[in-house]
Scaffold this motif. Sequence first.
Motif, short mmCIF file in Angstrom:
data_model
loop_
_atom_site.label_atom_id
_atom_site.label_comp_id
_atom_site.label_asym_id
_atom_site.label_seq_id
_atom_site.Cartn_x
_atom_site.Cartn_y
_atom_site.Cartn_z
N THR A 105 -29.95 -14.00 -10.42
CA THR A 105 -29.84 -13.23 -9.60
C THR A 105 -28.51 -12.88 -10.10
N GLY A 106 -28.21 -13.17 -11.02
CA GLY A 106 -26.75 -12.89 -11.62
C GLY A 106 -27.19 -11.40 -13.14
N LYS A 107 -26.14 -11.68 -13.38
CA LYS A 107 -25.70 -10.51 -14.43
C LYS A 107 -26.04 -11.00 -16.06
N LYS A 108 -26.12 -11.84 -16.19
CA LYS A 108 -25.56 -13.22 -17.38
C LYS A 108 -26.82 -14.71 -17.43
N ASN A 109 -27.21 -14.14 -18.68
CA ASN A 109 -27.98 -15.24 -18.78
C ASN A 109 -27.63 -16.55 -18.31
N CYS A 110 -28.65 -17.50 -18.03
CA CYS A 110 -27.90 -18.43 -17.26
C CYS A 110 -29.08 -19.61 -17.78
N ASP A 111 -27.78 -21.23 -18.02
CA ASP A 111 -28.58 -22.21 -18.43
C ASP A 111 -28.84 -23.52 -16.97
N LEU A 112 -30.20 -23.57 -17.03
CA LEU A 112 -31.04 -24.32 -16.07
C LEU A 112 -30.63 -26.03 -17.40
N THR A 113 -29.47 -26.99 -17.12
CA THR A 113 -29.29 -27.72 -17.63
C THR A 113 -30.27 -29.48 -16.89
N TYR A 114 -30.86 -29.70 -17.82
CA TYR A 114 -30.98 -31.66 -17.22
C TYR A 114 -32.92 -31.09 -16.28
N PRO A 143 -37.70 -30.77 -22.24
CA PRO A 143 -38.35 -30.35 -23.18
C PRO A 143 -37.08 -30.24 -24.15
N GLN A 144 -37.21 -29.60 -25.55
CA GLN A 144 -37.18 -29.81 -26.71
C GLN A 144 -34.85 -28.78 -26.72
N ALA A 145 -34.68 -28.07 -25.69
CA ALA A 145 -33.96 -27.12 -25.73
C ALA A 145 -33.91 -27.20 -24.33
N VAL A 146 -32.31 -26.17 -24.12
CA VAL A 146 -31.56 -25.71 -22.41
C VAL A 146 -32.94 -24.71 -22.15
N VAL A 147 -33.79 -24.55 -21.18
CA VAL A 147 -33.80 -23.85 -21.03
C VAL A 147 -32.70 -22.56 -20.06
N THR A 148 -33.21 -21.96 -20.75
CA THR A 148 -31.61 -20.62 -20.59
C THR A 148 -33.12 -19.63 -20.00
N ILE A 149 -32.84 -18.89 -18.76
CA ILE A 149 -33.50 -17.51 -18.23
C ILE A 149 -32.12 -16.22 -18.18
N ALA A 150 -32.97 -14.63 -17.90
CA ALA A 150 -32.22 -13.94 -18.03
C ALA A 150 -32.47 -13.07 -17.32
N PRO A 151 -31.58 -12.91 -16.55
CA PRO A 151 -31.39 -11.57 -15.29
C PRO A 151 -32.54 -11.22 -14.98
N GLY A 152 -32.80 -11.64 -13.67
CA GLY A 152 -34.69 -11.46 -12.76
C GLY A 152 -35.74 -11.80 -13.43
N GLN A 153 -35.60 -13.52 -14.24
CA GLN A 153 -36.14 -14.30 -14.92
C GLN A 153 -36.19 -15.66 -14.41
N SER A 154 -37.14 -16.00 -14.22
CA SER A 154 -37.06 -17.84 -13.42
C SER A 154 -37.51 -18.94 -13.86
N GLY A 155 -37.06 -19.95 -12.97
CA GLY A 155 -37.26 -21.35 -14.23
C GLY A 155 -37.94 -22.42 -13.28
N TYR A 156 -38.69 -23.14 -13.77
CA TYR A 156 -39.52 -23.85 -12.83
C TYR A 156 -39.12 -25.73 -12.75
N ALA A 157 -39.49 -25.92 -11.57
CA ALA A 157 -39.27 -27.96 -11.57
C ALA A 157 -40.81 -28.14 -10.84
#
Length: 254
Positions: A143-152, A173-187
């Motif tokens: 919900t922010g204005k910058k890309n954010c990283d979901l680590t571990y 995963p092979q790389a850190v999951v980065t989600i853009a503003p408005g996008q989602s990551g999952y677990a």
Amino acid sequence: MSAFRSTPPTSTSRATLPRAARRLGGAAALALAALALTACQDGKGLQDEGAATFSDSAVATPSATATPGAGSGSASGSGSGSATKTGSATKSGGAKATGGDAKGSSDPSAEGDRVACNGSNTAVTVQAVSRPLNHMLITVKNTGKKNCDLTYYPVLRFDEMQWAPAARKDTQPQAVVTIAPGQSGYAGALLSAADGSGEGGVTGHRLTIAFQGRTPHSDGGASAVPSLPAAGVYYDSSLTVTYWQQSASDALGS
């Protein structure tokens, strides 16, 4: 008869009257000339004095007006020029700053444009799913204005639970999951063993999800407390979680 005879005027008397008149006329003429000369002299003096006064005033007034006007115009022009230069400098600086922003925006993966995902810049929800059995999907929306990283992986804690569920290594995963503003990551979370082999089953009514920082088990910022179903969520000692994934299907292993 002789007493009453009119005696014609003599030549002397005839000449005397015109001469007297001429003298009187001459004296009057001289007097008038003197008066005219005096008036002329007085008039010249007044005229010169008046002309000098008017001329000085006329000259002084435009000169006084012109001087301040010119000075003011010069000062104003100088000030205006200075202001224009300053405005130009400001505009140039603004253009430079804008260029910098544009450059940053053109590379969303740049370190300066990425922050850690946590409870302060995301919206977190949980949902029980029918398949796989006894699983729960965790969704984190940026919900922010910058890309954010979901680590571990997420660190789950139901109520006052004194232990932390383990992460499944095969889901890293092979790389850190980065989600853009408005996008989602999952677990995904396995809540309980399907065959009933788990121990210490209990129903949780409050869930806290903590985020990790750049190093394992470090503090990643604000935690999230998503809503749970009114009936709560049942879990046992089999409770495990996946690493953060880019898609829901990867998080649920489907």
